[in-house]
Scaffold this active site. Structure first.
Site, mmCIF file in Angstrom:
data_model
loop_
_atom_site.group_PDB
_atom_site.id
_atom_site.type_symbol
_atom_site.label_atom_id
_atom_site.label_comp_id
_atom_site.label_asym_id
_atom_site.label_seq_id
_atom_site.Cartn_x
_atom_site.Cartn_y
_atom_site.Cartn_z
ATOM 1 N N ASP A 172 10.122 -3.510 2.734
ATOM 2 C CA ASP A 172 9.170 -4.420 2.254
ATOM 3 C C ASP A 172 9.646 -5.612 1.520
ATOM 4 O OD1 ASP A 172 8.510 -1.401 2.153
ATOM 5 O OD2 ASP A 172 7.228 -1.762 0.469
ATOM 6 N N ASP A 193 7.981 -3.517 7.056
ATOM 7 C CA ASP A 193 7.020 -2.719 6.218
ATOM 8 C C ASP A 193 6.156 -3.988 5.606
ATOM 9 O OD1 ASP A 193 5.917 -0.848 4.609
ATOM 10 O OD2 ASP A 193 7.424 0.496 5.098
ATOM 11 N N ASP A 194 5.404 -3.515 4.607
ATOM 12 C CA ASP A 194 4.461 -4.322 3.825
ATOM 13 C C ASP A 194 5.150 -5.694 3.671
ATOM 14 O OD1 ASP A 194 2.442 -2.467 4.025
ATOM 15 O OD2 ASP A 194 3.001 -1.542 2.036
ATOM 16 N N HIS A 215 3.957 -4.713 8.092
ATOM 17 C CA HIS A 215 2.821 -4.043 8.059
ATOM 18 C C HIS A 215 1.646 -4.621 7.135
ATOM 19 C CE1 HIS A 215 5.328 -0.096 8.636
ATOM 20 N NE2 HIS A 215 5.606 -0.876 9.710
ATOM 21 N N ARG A 247 -4.860 -5.216 4.463
ATOM 22 C CA ARG A 247 -5.188 -3.677 4.140
ATOM 23 C C ARG A 247 -5.374 -3.363 2.456
ATOM 24 N NH1 ARG A 247 -1.185 0.955 6.411
ATOM 25 N NH2 ARG A 247 0.839 -0.117 5.380
ATOM 26 N N LYS A 249 -5.083 0.135 0.639
ATOM 27 C CA LYS A 249 -4.679 1.543 1.289
ATOM 28 C C LYS A 249 -4.565 2.424 -0.148
ATOM 29 C CE LYS A 249 0.207 0.507 1.843
ATOM 30 N NZ LYS A 249 1.375 0.771 2.578
#
Length: 356
Positions: A172, A193-194, A215, A247, A249
């Site tokens: 991340d 990742d994010d 991500h 997103r 989530k």
């Protein structure tokens, strides 16, 4: 009397000069003593294995500068490699510096989900502080963990490109939790990742950042405690060559609230799985099962989001529990290219976008 005044003035000038002079640290053993100064230069420091570069206990108003190449010894441990805590702190990099974590020594494709125990990169607990102009390469797992209040982060570059082919995972960029008044601007993240994972916080601004290979930009309250995300703006960002674009989530069985979140003027390019996704059934191993009703998503504005999804991906997906989507305002959405159809549910009637 004049001589006494002159002497006192001279002494004061000398004292001020001493205070202003930076202390250079070349060995981590010098760091504790250097904390007596308000200007510390970390030059070509090699941090021993299993030890954090400890920037806690700094005096209010301290400036810490990274110079040369900072490296870390190898050990399987949780880290963090660097930690800081304080008020009125400035952490920045000098021209040509690099913080090289050499993450490939830990990478095994499993990130924080197994395999080798990997150290997190940088744990930040600050108030009224700033972090700027840092160049970071190949973090082992999880980048900047940000807690605190009134923190300004700018011109930070996280280069984890090597992780794409060498097993980087869960790398991340910025993980934000229990934070308030955070601004992250003009940063670059190439990771696995994010780019941003906002777990809890208020008044967060994420603007003019470039996110690549990961991500996407995520609002992510998914823990077991009551996670609150309020008053968030994601403005003028680019998400490139990534798994997900933007997103929200919320975790399966999580509790909390997402309120007053805006994504505006976002460019997506070559997104592989989902361009825009809002889902209420997130698990760390991926979304699964029916969405749960513990985290309402209120006042979600998505405006002027444009770009392409690759053919096997999905342009837009909304999958939340009935009644959890409240007062959404979506406009000027132009995301196309994906052909994969997915199950959708919980979309408000006033949101005129087509899932899939």
């Amino acid at each position: 009397m004049e001589r006494l005044v002159f002497a006192l003035g001279l002494c004061l000038a000398i004292i001020q000069t001493i205070i202003a002079n930076p202390v250079e640290v070349n060995n981590i053993n010098q760091l504790q003593n250097a904390k007596k100064s308000k200007h510390i230069i970390l030059k070509n420091v090699v941090v021993p294995a299993g030890v954090s570069l400890d920037l806690t206990g700094l005096q209010p108003g301290t400036v810490v500068e990274f110079d040369g190449v900072t490296k870390f010894g190898y050990k399987e441990w949780k880290g963090p490699l660097i930690k800081t805590q304080g008020s009125g702190i400035t952490i920045r990099g000098r021209n040509g510096h690099l913080i090289d974590c050499e993450g490939r020594r830990w990478w095994d494709g499993k990130g924080g989900n197994g395999g080798k125990t990997k150290p997190q990169f940088f744990h930040i607990v600050l108030t009224d502080s700033k972090i700027e102009h840092l160049n970071v390469k190949n973090i082992p797992v999880h980048g900047f963990a940000i807690n605190g209040k009134n923190i300004y982060i700018a011109y930070v570059r996280i280069d984890n490109l090597d992780g794409r082919t060498q097993g980087g995972h869960n790398t991340d960029g910025f993980d934000v939790a229990n934070a308030e008044n955070i601004r992250i601007t003009n940063c670059y993240v190439d990771n696995q990742d994010d780019c941003l994972a906002l777990n809890s916080g208020k008044n967060i601004l994420f603007e003019y950042n470039i996110c690549k290979g990961g991500h996407g930009i995520s609002i992510a309250p998914w823990g077991r405690s009551f996670d609150e995300v309020r008053d968030v703006r994601v403005i003028g960002c680019q998400v490139l060559d990534s798994r997900v674009g933007i997103r929200v989530k919320t975790g399966a069985d999580a509790r909390g609230i997402v309120k007053n979140v805006t994504y505006d003027n976002i460019v997506l390019q070559n997104i592989r799985v989902s361009g825009i996704i809002v889902h209420g059934n997130y698990r760390n191993t991926g979304q699964m099962g029916k969405p749960t009703a513990g985290v309402p998503i209120e006042d979600l504005t998505i405006n002027n989001v444009r770009g392409n999804v690759l053919k096997d991906g999905t342009n837009i997906q909304i999958y939340v529990a009935d009644g959890m989507a409240r007062n959404w305002k979506w406009s000027q959405i132009n995301v196309n290219g994906g052909t994969r159809k997915v199950e959708c549910g919980g979309k408000p009637n006033n949101v005129h976008v087509q899932c899939g």
